[in-house]
Motif scaffolding. Structure first.
Motif, PDB file in Angstrom:
ATOM      1  N   PHE A 151       0.838  -1.202   0.000  1.00  0.00           N
ATOM      2  CA  PHE A 151       0.000   0.000   0.000  1.00  0.00           C
ATOM      3  C   PHE A 151       0.869   1.247   0.000  1.00  0.00           C
ATOM      4  O   PHE A 151       1.839   1.355   0.757  1.00  0.00           O
ATOM      5  N   ALA A 152       0.494   2.204  -0.858  1.00  0.00           N
ATOM      6  CA  ALA A 152       1.061   3.554  -0.855  1.00  0.00           C
ATOM      7  C   ALA A 152       0.068   4.455  -1.573  1.00  0.00           C
ATOM      8  O   ALA A 152      -0.755   3.993  -2.374  1.00  0.00           O
ATOM      9  N   GLY A 153       0.137   5.743  -1.290  1.00  0.00           N
ATOM     10  CA  GLY A 153      -0.764   6.679  -1.943  1.00  0.00           C
ATOM     11  C   GLY A 153      -0.518   6.738  -3.443  1.00  0.00           C
ATOM     12  O   GLY A 153       0.623   6.792  -3.890  1.00  0.00           O
ATOM     13  N   ASN A 154      -1.590   6.732  -4.221  1.00  0.00           N
ATOM     14  CA  ASN A 154      -1.474   6.824  -5.681  1.00  0.00           C
ATOM     15  C   ASN A 154      -2.759   7.406  -6.250  1.00  0.00           C
ATOM     16  O   ASN A 154      -3.640   7.855  -5.507  1.00  0.00           O
ATOM     17  N   GLU A 155      -2.891   7.374  -7.584  1.00  0.00           N
ATOM     18  CA  GLU A 155      -4.055   7.996  -8.206  1.00  0.00           C
ATOM     19  C   GLU A 155      -5.351   7.284  -7.853  1.00  0.00           C
ATOM     20  O   GLU A 155      -6.413   7.908  -7.803  1.00  0.00           O
ATOM     21  N   SER A 156      -5.299   5.984  -7.600  1.00  0.00           N
ATOM     22  CA  SER A 156      -6.527   5.272  -7.246  1.00  0.00           C
ATOM     23  C   SER A 156      -6.997   5.639  -5.842  1.00  0.00           C
ATOM     24  O   SER A 156      -8.192   5.615  -5.554  1.00  0.00           O
ATOM     25  N   VAL A 157      -6.057   5.986  -4.970  1.00  0.00           N
ATOM     26  CA  VAL A 157      -6.423   6.438  -3.624  1.00  0.00           C
ATOM     27  C   VAL A 157      -6.858   7.896  -3.662  1.00  0.00           C
ATOM     28  O   VAL A 157      -7.810   8.298  -2.985  1.00  0.00           O
ATOM     29  N   GLY A 158      -6.135   8.708  -4.456  1.00  0.00           N
ATOM     30  CA  GLY A 158      -6.549  10.090  -4.674  1.00  0.00           C
ATOM     31  C   GLY A 158      -6.140  11.077  -3.606  1.00  0.00           C
ATOM     32  O   GLY A 158      -6.666  12.189  -3.562  1.00  0.00           O
ATOM     33  N   VAL A 159      -5.202  10.712  -2.734  1.00  0.00           N
ATOM     34  CA  VAL A 159      -4.726  11.622  -1.687  1.00  0.00           C
ATOM     35  C   VAL A 159      -3.334  12.102  -2.074  1.00  0.00           C
ATOM     36  O   VAL A 159      -2.404  11.303  -2.195  1.00  0.00           O
ATOM     37  N   GLU A 160      -3.179  13.405  -2.263  1.00  0.00           N
ATOM     38  CA  GLU A 160      -1.900  13.955  -2.700  1.00  0.00           C
ATOM     39  C   GLU A 160      -0.938  14.115  -1.529  1.00  0.00           C
ATOM     40  O   GLU A 160      -1.331  14.115  -0.368  1.00  0.00           O
ATOM     41  N   GLY A 161       0.337  14.270  -1.881  1.00  0.00           N
ATOM     42  CA  GLY A 161       1.363  14.484  -0.868  1.00  0.00           C
ATOM     43  C   GLY A 161       2.209  13.247  -0.666  1.00  0.00           C
ATOM     44  O   GLY A 161       2.347  12.403  -1.559  1.00  0.00           O
ATOM     45  N   VAL A 162       2.808  13.129   0.523  1.00  0.00           N
ATOM     46  CA  VAL A 162       3.633  11.968   0.853  1.00  0.00           C
ATOM     47  C   VAL A 162       2.788  10.703   0.707  1.00  0.00           C
ATOM     48  O   VAL A 162       1.614  10.676   1.094  1.00  0.00           O
ATOM     49  N   VAL A 163       3.374   9.647   0.147  1.00  0.00           N
ATOM     50  CA  VAL A 163       2.598   8.440  -0.161  1.00  0.00           C
ATOM     51  C   VAL A 163       2.495   7.487   1.019  1.00  0.00           C
ATOM     52  O   VAL A 163       1.889   6.417   0.901  1.00  0.00           O
ATOM     53  N   TYR A 164       3.072   7.860   2.164  1.00  0.00           N
ATOM     54  CA  TYR A 164       3.056   6.982   3.335  1.00  0.00           C
ATOM     55  C   TYR A 164       2.096   7.524   4.393  1.00  0.00           C
ATOM     56  O   TYR A 164       2.170   8.709   4.755  1.00  0.00           O
ATOM     57  N   PRO A 165       1.216   6.682   4.926  1.00  0.00           N
ATOM     58  CA  PRO A 165       0.303   7.161   5.974  1.00  0.00           C
ATOM     59  C   PRO A 165       1.028   7.602   7.239  1.00  0.00           C
ATOM     60  O   PRO A 165       0.466   8.351   8.037  1.00  0.00           O
ATOM     61  N   SER A 166       2.269   7.176   7.423  1.00  0.00           N
ATOM     62  CA  SER A 166       3.021   7.577   8.614  1.00  0.00           C
ATOM     63  C   SER A 166       3.281   9.075   8.653  1.00  0.00           C
ATOM     64  O   SER A 166       3.509   9.642   9.732  1.00  0.00           O
ATOM     65  N   THR A 167       3.255   9.737   7.483  1.00  0.00           N
ATOM     66  CA  THR A 167       3.455  11.192   7.451  1.00  0.00           C
ATOM     67  C   THR A 167       2.385  11.911   6.631  1.00  0.00           C
ATOM     68  O   THR A 167       2.551  13.081   6.292  1.00  0.00           O
ATOM     69  N   ASN A 168       1.316  11.222   6.302  1.00  0.00           N
ATOM     70  CA  ASN A 168       0.212  11.840   5.570  1.00  0.00           C
ATOM     71  C   ASN A 168      -1.093  11.305   6.150  1.00  0.00           C
ATOM     72  O   ASN A 168      -1.545  10.210   5.805  1.00  0.00           O
ATOM     73  N   GLU A 169      -1.684  12.071   7.042  1.00  0.00           N
ATOM     74  CA  GLU A 169      -2.859  11.593   7.769  1.00  0.00           C
ATOM     75  C   GLU A 169      -4.039  11.319   6.850  1.00  0.00           C
ATOM     76  O   GLU A 169      -4.911  10.515   7.174  1.00  0.00           O
TER      77      GLU A 169
END
Length: 572
Positions: free
Chosen positions: A411-429
């Motif tokens: 898991f990492a942030g990407n276009e399917s998730v749609g949340v911009e910024g750092v791709v790790y939930p540890s630093t992107n709430e």
């Protein structure tokens, strides 16, 4: 009518040659599985016992191939020797230290194609009724790490190849009659082709229950950790600057205030800017911060702090040289204090500000060097701990368990998730909720496997909870937190600097999290972990192999330390 001599000669030649040619054609019969009677009749004979191996970290297949050579079972029980992964050019200290503490005649695999390595290691077997064939591809590896423990349980060799014909001569020499296939390979003899991890694990459950009567170990891993993202473009920045100390001491405070009043470099706080181009969907920051005045770091604990703000003024990076690996002299004193840091940003082009702060006790200002590479990459799914999955067969076979593996775990942030910024939930709430939803899907898959092991319907969560309350097993996570993510529990003090929420692997041992209220359980008043969970990690497979070896051979190592250990006092 008489047949002419030419036609008669052709017919005679065919009559003689056809039986010979027919005998040269391998008879391959694909089946949908082997009966347990067939499995139990598979025999093998080795030329030697378990062999300690040190394999190069350059190819993850090496560790997989060496697994049944270093660890196998027969009628006398388990036979095991260490299996280490090593960078032969720059070996890690944990591996070298283990080899010093456990000095045996290690054999090395420094290189060569997986096929050639397979052929070489197959010499350990004098004969074998069966073999495991793995396609030399990612798909083969994906299935192979789940199937490889079979080779240890049955004491059979593993061959990694792109063409079965390349190893068929060895298979014949060994007397192989049955083959397990992982990937798009032709079989040999009676062939069972595994089409999925589920099929492998279904067989593994039957095999382990037949051989060992119980299953109490599952290894969760991700074969994607052998891949690397591709760098499409790159821009490098280097800043050399001065920053003032922010320690709250009289001299430092006055220096900071005066510098600010005079407009000297924002109060002597190092400010540096760089950009992410518009067309970078995924940008990786590769950062090196070096304290050019490191003389007092060892004595006084001086360090540098790095903050990077994005175009939206949010903190995207927070780190310190205190978190890095410094250069030290022969006495262990720090001579160059530094930190290396990497992160990936999704869809946030624009101007970034890198701010360097110093904590110095005895000096007012100090020099630093900051190097930043901004790389355009093709994916956010970058392994943080490379090739750990290659050790899953060895670790799992030691514990008589099952490998639960899938590239879909990552898991990492990407276009399917749609949340911009750092791709790790540890630093992107903003990624916490989609990450947790993803983890719950893995949890459901894990519960399905546990239900098969217990022979209970996966829909009967209460029966499953009751079973594992009374019969807990061990679950090892052999992966970093991108390859197998953690669940983020609520934390009222959450922020991007001190940490986002409360990441934990607790969920993987919890059979019955309450739907809609995961922090509580369905069948107990307090949250309860039915199964024991632990994450086995290291910088990469090299360090992790040393950790596993130290654990397995702990008693042998500690016995060599003499009597002092029995009388030592530990103060905490």
């Amino acid at each position: 009518m008489k047949m002419d001599r030419k036609k008669l000669a052709i017919l005679m030649a065919l009559a003689v040659s056809l039986p010979v040619l027919t005998g040269c054609i391998e008879k391959v019969k694909e089946v949908s599985g082997f009966s347990m009677d067939t499995i139990n009749n598979i025999k093998s004979e080795r030329t030697e016992d378990a062999v300690p191996y040190v394999v190069s970290k350059e190819n993850p297949f090496y560790a997989v191939i060496a697994t049944p050579a270093a660890l196998y079972y027969d009628e006398n029980g388990q036979h095991i020797e260490p299996l280490l992964v090593k960078d032969f050019e720059n070996p890690s200290k944990p591996v070298e230290r283990f080899m010093e503490l456990y000095p045996v005649a290690y054999r090395e695999i420094r290189g060569g194609s997986p096929e050639n390595v397979s052929i070489e290691l197959s010499k350990i077997w004098k004969k074998s009724d069966a073999a495991l064939l793995i396609e030399d591809s990612f798909h083969g590896y994906e299935l192979g790490i789940a199937a490889a423990p079979i080779a240890s349980y049955l004491n059979i060799p593993i061959f990694v190849t792109s063409n079965t014909d390349n190893v068929r001569g060895i298979l014949k020499k060994l007397g192989v009659k049955y083959t397990f296939i992982c990937g798009n390979l032709e079989g040999h003899g009676m062939t069972w082709r595994f089409d999925s991890i589920d099929e492998i694990n279904d067989f593994m459950i039957d095999l382990l229950k037949d051989r060992f009567e119980e299953i109490d170990y599952v290894t969760i891993t991700n074969p994607l950790d052998i891949t690397n993202v591709s760098v499409l473009n790159e821009t490098e920045y280097e800043f050399q600057n001065v920053t003032a100390s922010i320690d709250i001491l009289p001299a430092q405070t006055v220096n900071l205030l005066v510098g600010g009043l005079l407009g000297l470099n924002d109060g002597m706080i190092g400010i540096n800017t760089f950009e992410v181009p518009e067309h970078y969907k995924y940008a990786r920051f590769v950062i090196d911060l070096i304290n050019d005045d490191s003389e007092l770091v060892s004595e006084l604990g001086d360090d540098l702090i790095l903050l990077i703000y994005g175009p939206d003024d949010e903190v995207y990076v927070y780190t310190s040289t205190a978190a890095g690996i410094p250069e030290v002299d022969e006495n262990g004193d720090i001579v160059v204090d530094r930190v290396h840091y990497e992160t990936i940003i999704y869809n946030k082009p624009g101007k970034y500000v890198a701010q360097v702060l110093a904590r110095r006790v005895a000096t007012l200002n100090g020099q630093y060097t900051l190097r930043i590479k901004v790389q355009q990459i093709d994916s956010p799914l970058e392994p943080l701990m490379n090739n750990l999955s290659s050790l899953a067969p060895y670790l799992t076979a030691y514990h008589r368990g099952i490998v639960f593996a899938s590239p879909e775990f990552a898991f990492a942030g990407n276009e399917s998730v749609g949340v911009e910024g750092v791709v790790y939930p540890s630093t992107n709430e903003g990624l916490v909720e989609p990450n947790n939803e993803h983890v719950l899907k893995i949890h459901e898959m894990l519960n399905n496997l546990l239900a098969k092991i217990a022979n209970i319907s996966a829909d009967d969560t209460e029966a499953l909870w009751q079973y594992y309350t009374e019969n807990p097993i061990h679950i090892a996570i052999l992966a970093d937190a991108t390859m197998v993510p953690m669940y983020y529990y609520y934390n009222p003090d959450s922020d991007n600097i001190i940490g986002v929420q409360l990441p934990s692997d607790f969920i993987y041992g919890d059979i019955d999290p309450k739907p809609g209220d995961v922090e509580n359980n369905s069948y107990t008043y307090w949250p309860q972990q039915e199964n024991a969970v632990g994450r086995v990690t290291g910088y990469d497979a090299e360090d992790c192999s040393a950790l596993i070896a130290r654990t397995i051979f702990y008693n042998e190592i500690i016995d060599a330390f003499g009597d002092w250990k029995n009388n030592a006092t530990v103060q905490t």
